[in-house]
Design an enzyme around this catalytic site. Structure first.
Site, short mmCIF file in Angstrom:
data_model
loop_
_atom_site.label_atom_id
_atom_site.label_comp_id
_atom_site.label_asym_id
_atom_site.label_seq_id
_atom_site.Cartn_x
_atom_site.Cartn_y
_atom_site.Cartn_z
CG LEU A 125 -2.04 -1.09 1.12
CD1 LEU A 125 -2.84 -1.15 2.42
CD2 LEU A 125 -2.96 -0.87 -0.07
CG ASP A 155 -10.26 4.53 4.97
OD1 ASP A 155 -9.92 3.38 4.63
OD2 ASP A 155 -11.29 4.77 5.62
N GLY A 156 -6.95 3.44 4.72
CA GLY A 156 -5.89 2.86 5.54
C GLY A 156 -4.51 3.21 5.03
CG LEU A 187 -14.54 -0.31 9.40
CD1 LEU A 187 -15.48 -1.50 9.24
CD2 LEU A 187 -14.25 -0.05 10.88
NE ARG A 318 31.33 12.67 -7.54
CZ ARG A 318 31.16 13.79 -6.85
NH1 ARG A 318 29.94 14.17 -6.50
NH2 ARG A 318 32.19 14.53 -6.50
CD GLU A 366 15.68 9.98 -0.99
OE1 GLU A 366 16.57 10.85 -0.90
OE2 GLU A 366 14.78 9.80 -0.13
CG HIS A 416 28.23 10.25 -3.16
ND1 HIS A 416 27.78 10.70 -4.38
CD2 HIS A 416 28.90 11.29 -2.60
CE1 HIS A 416 28.14 11.96 -4.55
NE2 HIS A 416 28.84 12.35 -3.48
CD GLN A 428 25.28 11.61 3.68
OE1 GLN A 428 24.87 12.14 2.65
NE2 GLN A 428 24.50 11.42 4.73
NE ARG A 474 32.68 13.34 -2.63
CZ ARG A 474 32.49 13.90 -1.44
NH1 ARG A 474 32.33 13.13 -0.38
NH2 ARG A 474 32.45 15.21 -1.31
#
Length: 623
Positions: A125, A155-156, A187, A318, A366, A416, A428, A474
């Site tokens: 969900l 709604d859940g 519900l 990168r 993300e 990275h 990181q 990097r």
């Protein structure tokens, strides 16, 4: 969308009849299956009837037609009513509904794309709206077509943060071709949803995110018709107050019935009650779409020119990724880039500079970024490339997992990676990403080691089915391949070899360069090593690895800027398991790292040149 025209009484009654037939089909299917969610279907019956047989424009016998309006059932457990809709529309035989959840049927417990009418798998969900946002963004900004996108949520699932990431995205980009329908049936699975029927609070929340929001009685086909007919210059949220199990006497709005089919005797009685309210068996035909979506071809997208690097020059992979993606963008206007506010680190900003209309800033969200990419890729409309720090893709693992179930073709670039990023520290550093992406079904994991290999990886990823991950680093490292070097998925490279090699050393990215430095150092001791670059960690070039191992007395040494679990060492070990006389020694990061200079960290965790030299000497000494 044209202005609202109130349907006549005959049409309204026909929609009521359709809703009740959808209820009956959902109850019959789940009772036959002995499992499923009939009460979750029944709360949405009028919504689905009005959507598919009044509001949406589509070709019922061609569900994936590019001109069709799109629908995403984010509350995927209500799949039986989606199947009932397509039987009502004439695409599915009605008898097939009784095969729900059987191994011989395509009608799974939750929607999956082996069903032609399902663009994205749902059921985990909170993810459907993000995919719908990707479809709507594509329709508005890339296709510039009139098709609209509808998404129904329970709604859940609105407790999921990813829903609000998607709500924010749609508001920021003014996706006025998107409608989200909230089935507020009060519900949840084990308890009432936190807001129960406080629809005014839902309205305020949606409005705060920039949505035009309408509260309706979700069981009034007239109110639904009117709400769907309102066009605004912003996304629309319809807050439909409904009752779980609507139409099921004794069960409607009662707790403890989630995910429970009706017993056969009860089902027969309830079906008779509901059927007695149906005034006509006549079915409503689907309204065809306006055919204005452009023809798109995303097959065989190739770089316009070869790489233009010079052996020995230095560049971080990168940055090579950003340069390659910008170049590939000139080959097809269907290459798009998405980033999570890291474009100046991942270098996707180079793509944005050259193709600003095809760059989507997803901000620091993300999970939603991956869902957006999945939506953009549906019906082969675009080839998306998402980028962020590889560590931050771990947050979106469920979205990536569901993308694989969706048979989505998306490309993810994680920068990275490893301790080699240096001073920023462990939060990181991606040290679990290879394990994560290797576990994804039918995924391809690229780990390029120089600029040439990175450019080739980007081109190959654009033409490879499934989830593709490109791991970039990097530090700047030397170009080691000529510009005409051929790369293929699943083909490793022998970077260094001689007839006297005593150990096969396998590294990738930073550690491949450490292995080459170790080879130079070992020459002083008259020890030769064979150095392999796997290029793709999945699939792995098992044949070349075994051939190299046999040529080096069965000795393999893997070295990687990743944790031991799930990385290159385990991939290689799995590839050679059971091969007589072949042993694998592994060097990897063994504990949570810390800040420091890249060279210091490589040394601290035993994956630098000196560690490789010592490991090789140890293997040679063993004999």
């Amino acid at each position: 969308m044209e202005g609202y025209h109130k349907p006549d009484q005959q049409k309204l009654q026909a929609l009521k009849d359709t809703a009740n037939r959808l209820r009956i089909s959902s109850i019959q299917a789940t009772t036959a299956a002995g499992s499923g969610h009939p009460t979750s279907c029944c709360s949405a019956a009028e919504i689905m009837a009005v959507l598919f047989f009044h509001t949406m424009r589509y070709k019922a016998l061609d569900p994936r037609n590019p001109h069709n309006d799109r629908f995403v059932l984010s509350k995927g457990h209500a799949a039986p009513i989606l199947y009932a809709v397509w039987a009502e529309a004439g695409f599915l035989p009605e008898a097939e509904l009784l095969n729900l959840r059987k191994i011989s049927s395509d009608l799974d417990g939750h929607p999956v794309p082996k069903q032609a009418f399902t663009d994205v798998a749902t059921g985990s969900l909170g993810q459907g709206l993000g995919a719908a946002c990707g479809m709507a963004y594509t329709g508005k900004y890339f296709d510039k077509a009139s098709y609209r996108v509808y998404c129904m949520l329970g709604d859940g699932e609105v407790s999921e943060g990813s829903v609000w990431e998607a709500m924010a995205f749609a508001g920021i980009y003014k996706l006025d071709n998107l409608v989200a329908i909230f089935d507020i049936n009060r519900l949840g699975q084990s308890d009432p949803a936190p807001l129960q029927h406080q629809v005014d609070i839902y309205q305020k929340r949606c409005e705060a995110f920039g949505w035009h929001t309408i509260i309706v009685d979700g069981h009034s086909v007239e109110e639904l018709c009117k709400a769907f007919g309102q066009a605004k210059h912003q996304p629309t949220a319809i807050i439909a107050k409904t009752f779980k199990g609507r139409g099921i006497t004794g069960i409607e709005d009662k707790e403890a019935w989630h995910g429970k089919p009706l017993p056969k005797n009860m089902a027969e009685q309830i079906i008779q009650e509901i059927y007695s309210q149906v005034q006509s068996k006549k079915k409503i035909l689907a309204t065809p779409p306006q055919e204005d979506a452009p023809s798109v071809d995303i097959a065989n997208i190739r770089m316009p020119t070869p790489p233009s690097y010079k052996v020995g020059d230095k560049i971080a992979t990168r940055k090579a990724y950003g340069l390659a993606l910008a170049k590939l963008g000139h080959a097809s206007d269907r290459i798009i880039a998405l980033d999570g506010d890291t474009k100046n680190s991942t270098f996707s900003e180079l793509f944005k500079k050259e193709h600003p209309d095809r760059f989507i800033e997803c901000y620091i969200a993300e999970q939603n970024m991956v869902s957006i990419a999945v939506g953009c890729a549906t019906r082969d409309r675009t080839v998306p490339f998402c980028s962020t720090f590889a560590a931050f893709f771990t947050r979106a693992f469920d979205q990536i997992r569901m993308a694989a179930i969706s048979e989505s073709n998306i490309n993810l670039c994680g920068s990275h990676c490893g301790v080699s990023i240096g001073e920023d520290g462990p939060s990181q550093m991606a040290l679990e990403d290879l394990a994560m992406f290797r576990s994804v079904p039918m995924s391809t994991v690229f780990y390029p080691s120089d600029g040439v290999a990175t450019e080739k990886a980007v081109e190959l990823a654009a033409n490879t089915k499934g989830i593709c991950f490109i791991r970039t680093s990097r530090p700047e490292n030397a170009i080691i391949y000529s510009n005409n070097e051929d790369f293929q998925v699943g083909q490793a490279k022998v970077v260094l070899k001689s007839k006297d090699d005593q150990v096969t050393v396998i590294g990738a990215g930073v550690t491949l360069h450490e292995a080459l430095a170790a080879a130079e150092s070992l020459k002083k001791d008259k020890i030769s090593i064979r150095v392999l670059d796997p290029f793709t960690i999945k699939p792995l070039d098992r044949k070349l690895i075994l051939d190299s191992a046999r040529a080096t007395k069965g000795r393999i040494l893997t070295v990687e800027d990743h944790y031991y679990e799930g990385g290159i060492g385990e991939a290689v070990s799995a590839a050679v398991v059971g091969e007589p006389g072949v042993t694998v020694t592994r060097l990897a990061v063994s504990q949570v790292p810390r800040s420091g200079k890249p060279a210091e960290l490589l040394k601290m965790f035993g994956i630098d040149k000196d560690a490789i030299v010592q490991a090789v000497k140890g293997l040679v000494t063993k004999g």
